[in-house]
Design a protein around this motif. Structure first.
Motif, PDB file in Angstrom:
ATOM      1  N   SER A 115       1.536  -1.093   0.101  1.00 13.96           N
ATOM      2  CA  SER A 115       0.240  -0.132   0.265  1.00 13.96           C
ATOM      3  C   SER A 115       0.604   1.508  -0.121  1.00 13.96           C
ATOM      4  O   SER A 115       1.939   0.922   0.670  1.00 13.96           O
ATOM      5  N   ARG A 116       0.085   1.685  -0.919  1.00 17.89           N
ATOM      6  CA  ARG A 116       0.715   3.470  -1.141  1.00 17.89           C
ATOM      7  C   ARG A 116       1.311   4.700   0.467  1.00 17.89           C
ATOM      8  O   ARG A 116       1.280   5.457   0.763  1.00 17.89           O
ATOM      9  N   PHE A 117      -0.042   4.114   1.532  1.00 20.10           N
ATOM     10  CA  PHE A 117      -0.880   4.753   2.483  1.00 20.10           C
ATOM     11  C   PHE A 117      -0.347   3.749   3.393  1.00 20.10           C
ATOM     12  O   PHE A 117      -1.045   3.099   3.486  1.00 20.10           O
ATOM     13  N   ARG A 118      -1.303   4.519   5.129  1.00 18.27           N
ATOM     14  CA  ARG A 118      -1.285   4.096   5.781  1.00 18.27           C
ATOM     15  C   ARG A 118      -2.815   3.866   5.936  1.00 18.27           C
ATOM     16  O   ARG A 118      -3.573   5.053   5.736  1.00 18.27           O
ATOM     17  N   VAL A 119      -3.351   3.147   6.933  1.00 17.81           N
ATOM     18  CA  VAL A 119      -4.281   3.194   7.237  1.00 17.81           C
ATOM     19  C   VAL A 119      -4.714   2.870   8.630  1.00 17.81           C
ATOM     20  O   VAL A 119      -4.013   1.964   9.127  1.00 17.81           O
ATOM     21  N   PRO A 120      -5.712   3.319   9.179  1.00 18.56           N
ATOM     22  CA  PRO A 120      -5.386   2.588  11.097  1.00 18.56           C
ATOM     23  C   PRO A 120      -5.977   1.676  11.349  1.00 18.56           C
ATOM     24  O   PRO A 120      -7.116   1.235  10.747  1.00 18.56           O
ATOM     25  N   ALA A 121      -5.346   0.985  12.638  1.00 16.54           N
ATOM     26  CA  ALA A 121      -5.756  -0.751  12.388  1.00 16.54           C
ATOM     27  C   ALA A 121      -7.391   0.252  13.290  1.00 16.54           C
ATOM     28  O   ALA A 121      -7.470   1.317  13.846  1.00 16.54           O
ATOM     29  N   GLY A 122      -8.155  -1.306  12.517  1.00 14.02           N
ATOM     30  CA  GLY A 122      -9.643  -1.348  13.271  1.00 14.02           C
ATOM     31  C   GLY A 122     -10.735  -0.473  11.893  1.00 14.02           C
ATOM     32  O   GLY A 122     -11.831  -0.767  11.749  1.00 14.02           O
ATOM     33  N   THR A 123      -9.463   0.045  10.952  1.00  8.86           N
ATOM     34  CA  THR A 123     -10.163   0.645   9.651  1.00  8.86           C
ATOM     35  C   THR A 123     -11.344  -0.605   9.115  1.00  8.86           C
ATOM     36  O   THR A 123     -10.630  -2.063   9.085  1.00  8.86           O
ATOM     37  N   PRO A 124     -12.362  -0.525   8.751  1.00  4.97           N
ATOM     38  CA  PRO A 124     -13.782  -1.134   8.357  1.00  4.97           C
ATOM     39  C   PRO A 124     -12.858  -1.743   6.018  1.00  4.97           C
ATOM     40  O   PRO A 124     -12.665  -0.369   6.413  1.00  4.97           O
ATOM     41  N   VAL A 125     -11.952  -2.726   5.822  1.00  7.43           N
ATOM     42  CA  VAL A 125     -11.990  -3.057   4.707  1.00  7.43           C
ATOM     43  C   VAL A 125     -13.730  -3.638   3.474  1.00  7.43           C
ATOM     44  O   VAL A 125     -13.962  -4.358   4.138  1.00  7.43           O
ATOM     45  N   TYR A 126     -14.050  -2.732   3.036  1.00  9.56           N
ATOM     46  CA  TYR A 126     -15.007  -3.110   2.381  1.00  9.56           C
ATOM     47  C   TYR A 126     -14.157  -3.149   0.304  1.00  9.56           C
ATOM     48  O   TYR A 126     -13.094  -2.686   0.174  1.00  9.56           O
ATOM     49  N   ARG A 127     -14.178  -4.094  -0.147  1.00  9.84           N
ATOM     50  CA  ARG A 127     -14.500  -4.557  -1.189  1.00  9.84           C
ATOM     51  C   ARG A 127     -15.388  -4.226  -2.755  1.00  9.84           C
ATOM     52  O   ARG A 127     -16.340  -4.319  -2.492  1.00  9.84           O
ATOM     53  N   ASN A 128     -14.807  -3.361  -3.319  1.00  6.03           N
ATOM     54  CA  ASN A 128     -15.158  -2.660  -4.251  1.00  6.03           C
ATOM     55  C   ASN A 128     -15.568  -3.469  -5.921  1.00  6.03           C
ATOM     56  O   ASN A 128     -15.974  -2.861  -6.462  1.00  6.03           O
ATOM     57  N   HIS A 129     -14.347  -4.242  -5.969  1.00  2.41           N
ATOM     58  CA  HIS A 129     -14.221  -4.669  -7.178  1.00  2.41           C
ATOM     59  C   HIS A 129     -13.721  -5.949  -6.704  1.00  2.41           C
ATOM     60  O   HIS A 129     -12.835  -6.371  -5.787  1.00  2.41           O
ATOM     61  N   ASP A 130     -14.558  -7.564  -7.485  1.00  3.19           N
ATOM     62  CA  ASP A 130     -13.932  -8.364  -6.648  1.00  3.19           C
ATOM     63  C   ASP A 130     -13.702  -8.792  -8.227  1.00  3.19           C
ATOM     64  O   ASP A 130     -14.561  -9.619  -9.426  1.00  3.19           O
ATOM     65  N   ALA A 131     -12.436  -9.496  -8.180  1.00  2.00           N
ATOM     66  CA  ALA A 131     -12.161 -10.008  -9.242  1.00  2.00           C
ATOM     67  C   ALA A 131     -12.422 -11.024  -9.809  1.00  2.00           C
ATOM     68  O   ALA A 131     -12.380 -11.675 -11.219  1.00  2.00           O
ATOM     69  N   ARG A 132     -12.436 -12.267  -9.232  1.00  2.00           N
ATOM     70  CA  ARG A 132     -13.056 -13.878  -9.170  1.00  2.00           C
ATOM     71  C   ARG A 132     -14.164 -13.111  -9.491  1.00  2.00           C
ATOM     72  O   ARG A 132     -14.926 -13.952 -10.520  1.00  2.00           O
TER      73      ARG A 132
END
Length: 811
Positions: A385-402
């Motif tokens: 990753s080019r940037f930092r994200v605080p721990a606990g931040t929710p992660v959303y998947r906006n593109h599912d390659a499979r």
């Protein structure tokens, strides 16, 4: 296929047509494979998604052939406003479409409606959502006009739609899935006024997906975020209720979406409709997958009673929750996937509820830094990753390659439409002219040739020899479907003669099919438009935002006042204001609410005679509902700018509808307005001053937590939206809880009006001015009309003036 079934005693169900979007040929195939009953698409111009892929004539021909091959209906969108100089090219497109086997056109422009009904009466017409039908009276108006279908607004509840279905014969269409507009469709000028990109012309820049602050009249912050951004519509779980309502067509939004999106949404709705119809199977598209392909959070909308459909947290596709950040080290994010989630290379991620930051997974590692060879659900992974994200931040998947790879494979199995199949029959006898028949689809052509078989000297003619020559159809546009020959034994024809027979019958078949196409329409705009004398002195008209203080306006030096009617049940409330205006020598036009649902129209209809009996001078029409009710009444009628009058043919259509005047669209440039007015069939009204209304919406921007919208009396008066550049847009909520958003700069036309020789009336719009400031404005224009001099511009502290689109027009 649209059909009816009896589900239980006394209840009639109608399984509606499933209508899918198609911006490209790939989307056509995706819609067919998904199970669409019909598709809608546009050409390279004249449709409301000009930034979609769209199709040229060759692709549209192939698309129609492919849809016919699979029994899918085709509707073509011509649903933008048309400029006068575009009609010649538009007629060329219509001549092309007239030769295609399409099932209807989707339109909004009044001039185009005039053109189609006069010159292309065979097209079956549907209203676009941009056409702004709000209720029963609007649907009845277009039913009387001969339209096959009307689209109902996304703000309408299903109970009202069901009632309209019972009381009309015209087909009804509703939206079922996809993006929602904040404003009433066809009534938004925000993109147009900010940057010259008109939503009515298919180029909306989506300002409603931007961040704003909402501040009260004292500049105190009320809230901030994506205040105009709507959740996405999803009524898949309510299709049983839709079937009971008698709706004819369900429209999926998304001509700018991918083929994979089109396939997934169409397939999900197809399977649910089949289940409603008693043909349920195990769904192939899960709820999670439907949300994964695109969502800004889902709502079943005002259609099913959700009064707050704004998602002010996120303005873009957020996808679905996939995990949480658990750390960050050495340029890699540590993410723990949810138990049912397996990350893949190529996935797109966004972080936090607002999804402001996002990235694509280019590589995956386990916690020890080893590349992951397999994808497993519920594990912890590292991603660069080019940037930092605080721990606990929710992660959303906006593109599912499979998922995308799977949907891509499933969506494209429909084969391209093949060439037209032709079958031959021959009757050949010694010394008799050869008789040849070709059959392609429903077209059958027979010709008797000058070529005559002779007696065979060596090898007599056989069916194999005939087939060998007639199969040679390369470059003809046909494919060989078979040959049936009645051959007298012992005769002969050379290969050259057989080839000549084949060419002769195919040329006859081509000519016959060409004759079936309608004769191209030759159209001249000049022949349709009347000559009009110059207007020596326009009237000066004033329209206030509401009726408060109306009688004080009677003392201003205007020729005409517009009286807003707020209570449709009390025509007597208009008597005193009208009388006062007449005492002061003013004409008075009544203006009913801009947005009128079926209930409001019913209140007006029950008091129609009383309103007609008032001593007013005419009606300012703001919608088709009021036009429908007053059309046959012997009173002056003027169409307001909500009718989007952008071309001279639209003014001629007004005349056909017994309307005598029209307010020119605020999207016209000065040059375009001058040309239109010069050849207008009705009197022309030009907005010259005031805050231009950019949006009118049923969706409350305040978005309160208590959600008591029906009985809300909060936040009356003025507020302001502040965009990310600091520009302010005045906002007010009216007594019907409708939101009105205005341009921050005030329209002020002056010297350029001297070149407008054919305008019959100048209109001033009063919004937030005090009485003294408004009197200065009226005096400014009165002096210009009476003395030909504009003088000093009326000064208002903190107000900037603009010419709006009058200087530049729109794309």
């Amino acid at each position: 296929m649209v059909h009816r079934i009896i589900k239980e005693a006394g209840t009639m169900y109608k399984i509606p047509e499933l209508l899918a979007p198609a911006g490209t040929l790939e989307c056509i195939r995706a819609a067919i494979n998904g199970g669409a009953d019909a598709v809608y698409f546009g050409g390279k111009a004249f449709n409301a998604r000009r930034n979609a892929g769209n199709m040229d004539e060759k692709e549209m021909t192939e698309a129609v052939a492919l849809c016919r091959q699979y029994g899918v209906k085709v509707y073509v969108t011509l649903n933008i406003l048309i400029k006068d100089e575009e009609f010649e090219d538009l007629v060329k497109d219509l001549n092309f479409l007239a030769g295609l086997d399409i099932d209807g056109l989707i339109v909004q422009d009044l001039g185009l409606i005039f053109l189609l009904q006069k010159y292309f009466p065979d097209f079956r017409l549907q209203t676009s959502t941009q056409g702004s039908v709000y209720g029963l009276e609007g649907a009845l108006f277009f039913e009387r006009l001969g339209f096959m279908r009307v689209v109902l607004p996304r703000e309408m509840p299903i109970s009202e739609a069901a009632m309209i279905a019972e009381k009309t014969k015209v087909e009804l269409k509703i939206f079922c899935h996809g993006a929602l507009c904040y404003a009433y469709s066809g009534q938004c000028l925000m993109s147009s006024m900010i940057g010259g990109r008109s939503g009515n012309r298919g180029l909306c820049a989506q300002p409603c997906r931007k961040k704003y602050q909402l501040r009260d009249a004292d500049n105190r912050l009320i809230k901030e975020g994506y205040l105009l951004s709507m959740s996405d519509l999803n009524i898949k779980e309510r299709l049983d209720e839709v079937a009971q309502a008698g709706i004819d067509s369900l429209k999926i939004e998304g001509r700018m979406k991918s083929p994979e999106y089109v396939y997934a949404v169409t397939r999900a709705y197809r399977e649910t409709l089949d289940a409603v119809d008693g043909e349920g199977k195990t769904p192939s598209i899960t709820e999670k997958e439907l949300a994964q392909v695109f969502n800004r959070s889902f709502t079943d909308g005002r259609l099913f009673g959700d009064m707050q459909v704004i998602n002010d947290v996120v303005g873009r596709n957020r996808g679905i929750l996939a995990g949480h950040v658990i750390g960050c080290e050495n340029g890699r994010l540590l993410i723990e996937a949810l138990p049912d989630t397996a990350f893949s290379k190529g996935d797109g991620l966004s972080f936090g509820e607002d999804s402001e930051k996002g990235m694509r997974i280019d590589s995956l590692f386990d916690l020890k830094g080893r590349p992951l060879a397999s994808e497993k659900p519920g594990i912890k992974v590292k991603v660069p990753s080019r940037f930092r994200v605080p721990a606990g931040t929710p992660v959303y998947r906006n593109h599912d390659a499979r998922l995308t790879r799977r949907l891509k494979s499933e969506s494209q199995s429909a084969k391209p439409a093949g060439q037209q199949t032709v079958c031959f029959r021959l009757k050949l006898a010694l010394g008799a002219p050869a008789e040849v028949t070709a059959e392609a689809g429903e077209q059958v052509v027979t010709r008797v040739s000058d070529i005559t078989p002779a007696a065979a000297q060596n090898l007599p003619l056989t069916c194999e020899t005939l087939s060998g020559q007639f199969e040679r159809l390369g470059g003809t546009g046909y494919q060989f479907g078979g040959l049936d020959a009645d051959i007298e034994p012992g005769i002969f024809l050379s290969k050259g003669e057989l080839n000549a027979l084949r060419r002769e019958i195919l040329e006859a078949l081509d000519a016959e099919q060409a004759e079936e196409k309608p004769t191209p329409v030759v159209f001249s705009l000049d022949r349709e438009l009347p000559a009009k004398p110059e207007v020596q002195r326009p009237l000066l008209s004033l329209e206030p935002a509401d009726k408060a203080g109306f009688q004080a306006l009677c003392g201003l030096a205007v020729d005409e006042l517009v009286l807003p009617v707020q209570d449709l049940s009390r025509p007597q409330d208009c008597e005193a204001p009208i009388a006062r205006a007449h005492e002061c020598g003013k004409r008075v036009l009544l203006a009913f609410p801009r947005i009128m649902d079926t209930a409001a129209s019913a209140r007006l209809k029950s008091n129609l005679d009383a309103f007609c009996g008032l001593n007013h001078d005419g009606i300012l029409l703001k919608n088709y509902e009021v036009l429908s009710l007053f059309q046959s009444k012997p009173v002056y009628k003027e169409a307001d700018q909500s009718f989007n009058l952008l071309n001279a043919l639209s003014m001629k259509q007004l005349r056909e509808w017994q309307v005598e005047g029209g307010v020119l669209s605020p999207e016209l440039s000065a040059a375009e307005a001058a040309v239109l007015a010069k050849c207008s069939a009705v009197s022309c009204v030009l907005p010259v001053y005031g805050r231009q209304e950019l949006m009118v919406s049923a969706n409350c921007v305040y978005n309160c937590a208590d959600k008591q919208c029906e009985n809300c009396r909060r936040y009356r008066g003025w507020a302001a939206l502040i965009d990310e550049r600091g520009a302010a847009f005045p906002l007010r909520k009216d007594t019907d809880n409708i939101i009105h958003i205005y341009n921050g700069d005030v329209l002020l036309l002056k010297e350029e009006l001297k070149r407008q020789k054919y305008i019959d009336k100048w209109r001033i719009y009063a919004t937030d001015e005090g009485h003294e400031a408004l009197a200065d404005v009226v005096s400014y224009y009165r002096n210009a009309l009476d003395n030909g001099v504009f003088g000093s511009v009326p000064g208002r502290t903190g107000v900037r003036y603009t010419k709006g689109n009058f200087k530049r027009g729109v794309e």
